[in-house]
Design an enzyme around this catalytic site. Structure first.
Site, mmCIF file in Angstrom:
data_model
loop_
_atom_site.group_PDB
_atom_site.id
_atom_site.type_symbol
_atom_site.label_atom_id
_atom_site.label_comp_id
_atom_site.label_asym_id
_atom_site.label_seq_id
_atom_site.Cartn_x
_atom_site.Cartn_y
_atom_site.Cartn_z
ATOM 1 N N HIS A 64 0.836 -1.201 0.000
ATOM 2 C CA HIS A 64 0.000 0.000 0.000
ATOM 3 C C HIS A 64 0.878 1.261 0.000
ATOM 4 O O HIS A 64 0.602 2.235 -0.704
ATOM 5 C CB HIS A 64 -0.914 -0.034 1.227
ATOM 6 C CG HIS A 64 -1.755 1.183 1.395
ATOM 7 N ND1 HIS A 64 -1.970 1.786 2.609
ATOM 8 C CD2 HIS A 64 -2.437 1.942 0.495
ATOM 9 C CE1 HIS A 64 -2.740 2.846 2.456
ATOM 10 N NE2 HIS A 64 -3.035 2.963 1.187
ATOM 11 N N GLU A 67 2.245 1.882 -3.406
ATOM 12 C CA GLU A 67 1.204 2.505 -4.249
ATOM 13 C C GLU A 67 1.236 4.029 -4.083
ATOM 14 O O GLU A 67 1.189 4.778 -5.052
ATOM 15 C CB GLU A 67 -0.164 1.931 -3.860
ATOM 16 C CG GLU A 67 -1.355 2.636 -4.473
ATOM 17 C CD GLU A 67 -2.448 2.939 -3.458
ATOM 18 O OE1 GLU A 67 -2.774 4.126 -3.254
ATOM 19 O OE2 GLU A 67 -2.984 1.974 -2.865
ATOM 20 N N GLU A 138 5.596 10.323 3.138
ATOM 21 C CA GLU A 138 4.453 9.517 2.711
ATOM 22 C C GLU A 138 4.108 8.431 3.734
ATOM 23 O O GLU A 138 2.964 7.989 3.794
ATOM 24 C CB GLU A 138 4.706 8.910 1.323
ATOM 25 C CG GLU A 138 3.439 8.653 0.526
ATOM 26 C CD GLU A 138 2.497 9.855 0.402
ATOM 27 O OE1 GLU A 138 1.265 9.628 0.348
ATOM 28 O OE2 GLU A 138 2.951 11.012 0.368
ATOM 29 N N GLU A 145 -3.995 8.189 6.916
ATOM 30 C CA GLU A 145 -5.094 7.422 6.316
ATOM 31 C C GLU A 145 -5.599 6.375 7.315
ATOM 32 O O GLU A 145 -6.800 6.168 7.481
ATOM 33 C CB GLU A 145 -4.596 6.748 5.032
ATOM 34 C CG GLU A 145 -5.665 6.038 4.250
ATOM 35 C CD GLU A 145 -5.166 5.448 2.937
ATOM 36 O OE1 GLU A 145 -5.940 4.704 2.315
ATOM 37 O OE2 GLU A 145 -4.014 5.726 2.521
#
Length: 965
Positions: A64, A67, A138, A145
């Site tokens: 993830h 990505e 990130e 998230e």
């Protein structure tokens, strides 16, 4: 695998005019090319056969995280976030998702800049740059998230850890700061090095499937793809496979009680089964899901609903791979249902027993197959971006012939295969997950990633047999044949080539807007009837009663109209500020029958006490659950409450709701219906005489006859939409504690109100939003890492236009975020001045292309026109008029518009800052209260006192006489 073009026959819908071609590049990348001469957008999707199941042990969430990282930069395009910037500035959008066995990257963009967009996209898979600096930032975004998910029941209740530890299904798939930074560091593992290794090792062209959707011919698209994607490295990786079921005997015959965040009770009954992908032509799960999830008379849901135990039920295959799968039955319980869980599970197994005794019925399979076939061949066209994602995902799973259809067409009747899956839905194989707040304090375990409290016990098959024996004896039976399956799919000749809706008839009772289908050529129609009832929304009590009325109507219709839904004729009845509206959309053949039934139910409405108490209970829980919304949703709600006149807070409705009874609704319904005006919109495969006849029928039922139910409105009673007019040069601020004390997230909505609907001002605002959207995301999300949810978007309240920044964060409080939005606007001012003439023209052209984008289907077109009708703006030619205004716009005019309305400190600027403080930032909230108010700033303490003191914009809506025939 043969390289080059392969003339494989790909099954496509009858009405589909697009052309398709499968090619295989020399690096073994499989590609589907789609040529659509009518498209306004090009799109591409790359599906990579690597998902979270491939995460290395001790680095949960790495797939993830990768990505996320591929979006940053590449060797060919090293400027950070330049890919996203290019896509956004050319009218497009881009995103990605990571699933268990695949990761999907996709974008769409205006047609004239597809080639460069595709080239930038291809570099994800050729030479991405994953800088150390971006890596750390990130990881924070991935953590943000995850923070957003921690208080979401959809994530919390997914108890994957109750499975075999050695199976990848058991893993935590999304990752967080702990799994991607803290733990690896403690073990001396460098996350970035592992990330690079993961990409090198696993991302191979032979595991990828690409779909490219363009306006060009297939030959041209093929040349483009061969040019851009040949360089993706093929390391000839074997497909990653994860054999075996994740659940062994210790994970079966279990009952798990778990505590959700929200009010309400839910039962999830789950069986591990043979994956139906192995038998997708036979459709065993589709057949069983259709019957177990049916809502008609005699169905399991019908019996549970009649008993007052359930408010919703769904059944079908859940998460699956080619190796394992789960069949799920999910039941939303009432309080009474919560007390009768054993009887409910007993009834479910009784229904499964009925299916065993009835045998697999060919007529049911044939009916289902016919519905699926009609649905496939007459499917609505969807946006290219959604289409390419669906197909690229299918390409990993199905043979090329079935790339478009997937498992949508069960066509081979094989009772043995259906029976095999049915046999697996046994008491010996079951996992029962039971969620309720009532289990608080009664659990002894905690789920490791989301902190969900739960307990677990064994539930033997003999116990379930006992539940079956003691369950009430109800007349469970199979559904009746479906009378709503359309037989007439012919396309009617539109008698007129009308481009926009026309006002077909007008009376003191109603207005009918009509738009025949001259674009889509499908046997479908769209009908909307808005009942404007002045007695429906003049107090919190009448608002709640109006909502109960609409919900009860749907409840009464369900077992009859569910058949229409199965057959592709959808309907809805929803409460509005001024009454309620009825919507029907789908095949036109039987639409009139359903409409007349709905109208009959409205006229004969009576309150059934048992159903009233169930619907009231649902409504109370819905209001109680408002406080568990994401903080950014709470901030948007407060923003609407401040701006929109005549809106009421949810707490008032929750306050009156418990006191309302059957008698209140019995008295309210006829009073609400005693006066009404009907705003009607009919579109699609319907002739004008039919449309008029439908509305005439509704008028006759309500307004005509010896004892009419309804009388027309007086001119003073027509509904208006009015919005607070903020004062120029002023900043307004509203601060509030988050409603959920456990939520660490804070949120900000920074809204700038600009003008009332005007074509020239509209396009200036839209152009600003287009140009500023990506820089705002890059600065506030990528660089400053304020929060995963960071959006700049336009806002339109009944024709009052503005822009809003929406940001949710755990790292900073709302006041700090507000100051960063202002700092961004100051920084953006320079970018506006530095923009070259070519860049300006490019942005204008991108916006023109977006405006001229055709509607994909009847529903999309109808929603666009219906918005014009409900707002009262009635500018059906809006897009053409705004394009004309755009073509005349100069860069200097855009700069002047920005300086007057959006620039920090502009004399005309009107800003509303709505701040919701999570538990991490309560100190900031309390200190704000004692701080002196800044000049030109108004602190809103009481929304309603504030609203009463403010002027309002004039309403576009209100009155039947403002449009001439």
């Amino acid at each position: 695998m043969a390289v080059g073009r392969e003339d494989v026959e790909i099954l496509k819908p009858r009405i589909d005019k697009r052309e398709y071609r499968r090619i295989v590049l020399r690096n073994s990348l499989q590609v589907l090319l789609i040529s659509d001469l009518d498209t306004d957008k090009c799109a591409a999707s790359m599906n990579v056969g690597v998902g979270s199941f491939c995460d290395p042990d001790g680095l949960e969430g790495l797939a993830h995280f990768l990505e996320h990282m591929l979006f940053y930069a590449s060797e060919k395009y090293p400027l950070e976030d330049s890919y996203s910037k290019y896509i956004t500035e050319h009218g497009g959008s881009t995103n990605a998702f990571t699933a268990s066995e695949m990761t999907n990257y996709y974008f769409d963009v205006n047609t004239d800049c597809f080639e460069e967009a595709l080239d930038r996209f291809a570099q994800f898979f050729i030479k991405p740059l994953m800088s150390a600096d971006a890596t750390m930032r990130e990881i924070k975004a991935v953590d943000s998230e995850n923070q957003k998910n921690l208080l979401s029941d959809a994530w919390r209740m997914n108890q994957k850890h109750l499975s075999l530890e050695s199976h990848p299904y058991h893993k935590f798939s999304t990752g967080n700061w702990d799994t991607l930074d803290v733990r690896p560091k403690a073990k001396g593992v460098d996350t970035r090095q592992e990330l690079l290794k993961f990409y090198e090792d696993k991302y191979s062209a032979n595991l990828m499937h690409l779909v490219v959707y363009s306006k060009e011919s297939l030959d041209k698209i093929q040349c483009l793809v061969e040019d851009k994607f040949q360089e993706i490295r093929n390391s000839d990786r074997s497909r990653f496979q994860f054999p075996g079921q994740p659940c062994t005997s210790e994970h079966l015959e279990i009952l798990v009680r778990a505590v959700p965040i929200k009010q309400g009770h839910k039962l999830r009954i789950v069986w591990p089964i043979t994956p139906s992908i192995l038998h997708y032509k036979e459709g065993p799960c589709r057949y069983l899901g259709h019957l177990i999830g049916h809502e008609g008379e005699g169905s399991l849901f019908y019996v549970l609903k009649k008993s007052g135990w359930a408010t919703g039920l769904s059944a079908g295959e859940g998460e699956w791979t080619s190796e394992f799968s789960f069949f799920n039955v999910v039941i939303d319980l009432t309080d009474a249902g919560q007390d009768n869980m054993q009887d409910i599970v007993g009834l479910l197994f009784k229904y499964i027993q009925l299916l065993q005794q009835s045998g697999v019925c060919k007529w049911i399979f044939d009916e289902l197959s016919a519905v699926c076939e009609t649905g496939f061949h007459y499917q609505d066209k969807i946006s290219p971006i959604d289409y390419v994602v669906n197909i690229s995902s299918n390409m990993q799973i199905y043979p090329p012939k079935d790339w478009l259809v997937g498992s949508l067409l069960p066509s081979d009747f094989n009772p043995a295969i259906i029976q095999k899956i049915l046999n697996e839905l046994s008491p010996e194989n079951v996992r029962i997950f039971w969620e309720s707040k009532k289990f608080e304090g009664l659990t002894d375990k905690v789920e490791p990633w989301y902190g969900t409290a739960y307990s677990i016990e064994k539930v033997s098959s003999s116990k379930i047999q006992a539940w079956m024996s003691s369950a009430p004896n109800e007349n469970l039976h199979l559904p009746a044949p479906n009378v709503f399956i359309p037989k007439d799919l012919s396309i009617k000749n539109a008698q007129e080539e009308v481009k926009f809706p026309v006002l077909l008839r007008k009376s003191s009772y109603s207005k009918l807007w009509y738009k025949p289908d001259t674009v889509f050529s499908t046997p479908k129609a769209y009908v909307k009837i808005d009942f404007n009832c002045p007695h429906a929304g003049n107090s919190p009590e009448t608002e709640v009663l109006g909502d109960l009325f609409a919900r009860l109507l749907l409840d009464y219709l369900n077992e009859y109209a569910y058949y229409a839904q199965v057959a592709g004729l959808l309907y809805g009845i929803s409460h509005t500020d001024s009454g309620f509206e009825v919507t029907l959309v789908g095949y036109n053949h039987k639409l009139r029958i359903l409409l007349e039934t709905i109208i009959d139910k409205i006229v004969k409405f009576e309150v059934k006490p048992d159903r009233f108490s169930v619907i009231k209970e649902m409504e109370i829980k819905d209001y109680q659950n408002f406080k568990f919304q994401q903080p950014y949703q709470q901030a948007m709600y407060y923003c609407s409450l401040i701006l929109k006149d005549q809106t009421r807070p949810w707490v008032e409705r929750l306050d009156v709701l418990p006191r309302l009874n059957v008698e209140d609704l019995t008295n309210f319904a006829p009073m609400m219906l005693s006066q009404a005006f009907l705003e009607c919109y009919i579109a699609g495969n319907i002739e004008r005489e039919e449309a008029e006849s439908m509305v005439q029928h509704v008028e006759d039922v309500f307004f005509k006859g010896p004892n009419p139910i309804c009388r027309p409105l007086f001119p003073s009673q027509f509904l208006t939409n009015r919005v607070v007019k903020l004062e120029r040069g002023m900043n307004y601020c509203y601060s509030k504690e988050g409603l959920n004390p456990s939520d660490e997230n804070s949120a900000l909505v920074h809204y700038i109100q600009v003008h009332q609907d005007d074509f020239i001002l509209n396009v200036k605002l839209q152009l600003f939003a287009l140009v500023a959207k990506q820089p705002a995301f890059h600065q506030l999300r990528s660089v400053e890492q304020l929060g995963y949810i960071t959006v700049l978007m336009q806002r339109n309240d009944s024709g009052i236009c503005g822009v809003q920044f929406i940001i949710q964060s755990t790292v900073k409080g709302p006041a700090h975020i507000d100051s960063r939005v202002e700092a961004f606007l100051k920084m953006f001012e320079n970018k506006l001045y530095e923009m070259t003439n070519d860049e300006f023209k490019s942005n204008v052209n991108a916006l023109i292309d977006m405006k001229l984008e055709k509607h994909k289907n009847l529903r999309e077109e109808s929603r666009f026109y219906w918005r014009e009708i409900t707002d009262g703006t009635l500018k059906f030619d809006r897009r053409e008029a705004e394009v004309a205004a755009l073509k005349k716009l100069t860069q200097q005019e855009l700069i002047e518009f920005f300086n007057e309305n959006l620039k920090v400190g502009a004399t005309r600027k009107k800003t509303l800052s709505v701040q919701v403080h999570g538990n991490q930032h309560l100190a900031e909230y309390h200190s704000q209260k004692s701080e002196a108010v800044q000049p030109n700033t108004i602190q809103i303490n009481d929304i309603f006192s504030f609203r009463r003191s403010q002027p309002l914009y004039g309403s576009f809506r209100g009155g039947s006489g403002h449009v001439k025939l």
